[in-house]
Enzyme design. Structure first.
Site, mmCIF file in Angstrom:
data_model
loop_
_atom_site.group_PDB
_atom_site.id
_atom_site.type_symbol
_atom_site.label_atom_id
_atom_site.label_comp_id
_atom_site.label_asym_id
_atom_site.label_seq_id
_atom_site.Cartn_x
_atom_site.Cartn_y
_atom_site.Cartn_z
ATOM 1 N N ALA A 191 11.622 43.733 45.080
ATOM 2 C CA ALA A 191 10.306 43.194 45.449
ATOM 3 C C ALA A 191 9.854 42.224 44.364
ATOM 4 O O ALA A 191 9.879 42.551 43.182
ATOM 5 C CB ALA A 191 9.287 44.318 45.590
ATOM 6 N N THR A 206 6.811 40.306 42.780
ATOM 7 C CA THR A 206 5.340 40.270 42.766
ATOM 8 C C THR A 206 4.927 38.815 42.576
ATOM 9 O O THR A 206 4.898 38.311 41.464
ATOM 10 C CB THR A 206 4.743 41.138 41.639
ATOM 11 N N VAL A 259 11.931 45.732 40.714
ATOM 12 C CA VAL A 259 10.751 44.869 40.815
ATOM 13 C C VAL A 259 10.980 43.644 39.943
ATOM 14 O O VAL A 259 11.439 43.760 38.803
ATOM 15 C CB VAL A 259 9.468 45.615 40.375
ATOM 16 N N LYS A 260 10.673 42.499 40.544
ATOM 17 C CA LYS A 260 10.735 41.248 39.768
ATOM 18 C C LYS A 260 9.301 40.777 39.575
ATOM 19 O O LYS A 260 8.551 40.602 40.537
ATOM 20 C CB LYS A 260 11.530 40.208 40.557
ATOM 21 N N THR A 261 8.929 40.598 38.309
ATOM 22 C CA THR A 261 7.568 40.174 38.051
ATOM 23 C C THR A 261 7.574 39.137 36.934
ATOM 24 O O THR A 261 8.627 38.581 36.616
ATOM 25 C CB THR A 261 6.672 41.403 37.756
#
Ligand code: 5RP
Length: 269
Positions: free
Chosen positions: A141, A143, A171-173
């Site tokens: 996902a 962000t 998670v990629k943020t």
């Protein structure tokens, strides 16, 4: 975790270092022609041996990437918007069957927490995870950050945690001040995007700070393929991610490799 899911995760996050160097070249899905990716196959092929996985859309995978490469693929499966419209109004563009057909290691989509389309993107993530679970395919996902969204630890921590709560495997943020708070509140591995092109040394400092704060690595695009020496840069990023090289050392490696590659080209002429 099912064997297939574990196996795919191990293709992305290397078990020997517990780290991941992902190369993102999916920008065209909403940016169209992107500087450095005009002919993606040509730009990316020299970089492929140095990344652990490649993140892109099915169109670029099919048209521009040699199917015989062993590099794991993280397939961008969300889109439907462009920089001319409302970016947060994304939907799923690629079926899980198509992802299986393309033998991917993971699928990726963006969530837009706090935007008008927050609910749709979060339910889209949930649907994708439900489908991914059936086939043992992890979901990454992203962000997303937009005009109306923040870039601080509070916002990115909120969005990352929600992605993990809904079942995202990665998670990629974005890196931010107090990034350790984002990592500490997220029970799944985090990678950072590079964001807009920075001077090479600053991009290496950011990657180092992110992994020091607990990120498992980077999913970096422009700071690699828009570098004046992309092969030197990916090797320098690699030394930070997999060898914990300090930014000064990694930057020296960048300069040395840049010089070497230049002299090789001159000799070839
Ligand atoms: C867009 C993305 C891009 O892949 C991401 O921004 C990574 O590229 P860059 O390092 O150039 O920011 O996921 O939502």
């Amino acid at each position: 975790m099912d064997w297939g899911m574990k196996n795919r995760m191990a293709q992305i996050i290397k078990p020997d270092t517990g780290r991941a160097l992902m190369l993102a070249i999916d920008h065209g899905y909403f940016l169209g022609p992107t500087s450095g990716l005009e002919a993606p196959g040509k730009t990316i092929s020299p970089l492929i041996p140095y990344c652990d996985s490649l993140m892109l859309t099915r169109g670029i995978l099919r048209t521009s990437i040699d199917a015989s490469i062993p590099t794991p693929i993280v397939l961008r499966v969300s889109g439907g918007t462009s920089i001319l419209g409302d970016l947060s109004n994304e939907g799923i563009t690629t079926t899980i069957k198509e992802a299986v057909r393309m033998n991917v290691a993971a699928v990726a989509l963006s969530i837009f927490v706090g935007s008008e389309h927050e609910k749709e993107t979060l339910l889209g993530l949930s649907d994708l995870i439900n489908e991914g679970q059936e086939y043992g395919i992890p979901v990454l996902a992203v962000t997303a950050v937009g005009k109306e969204m923040g870039r601080d630890a509070r916002y990115l921590g909120l969005a990352s945690r929600i992605a993990a709560e809904l079942g995202a495997s990665i998670v990629k943020t974005y890196y931010c001040k107090d990034f350790n708070k984002v990592v500490n509140n997220c029970p799944v591995p985090i990678v950072i995007a590079g964001g807009k092109k920075l001077p090479e040394k600053e991009a290496l400092e950011m990657a180092y700070a992110a992994v020091s704060d607990g990120a498992v690595g980077v999913d970096m695009g422009r700071n690699i393929f828009q570098s004046e020496a992309p092969v030197a840069m990916i090797n320098a990023v690699r030394s930070v991610i997999h060898e914990n090289a300090k930014p000064d050392k990694a930057y020296k490696l960048f300069l040395d490799l840049k010089k070497k590659n230049k002299s090789k080209k001159v000799k070839k002429k």
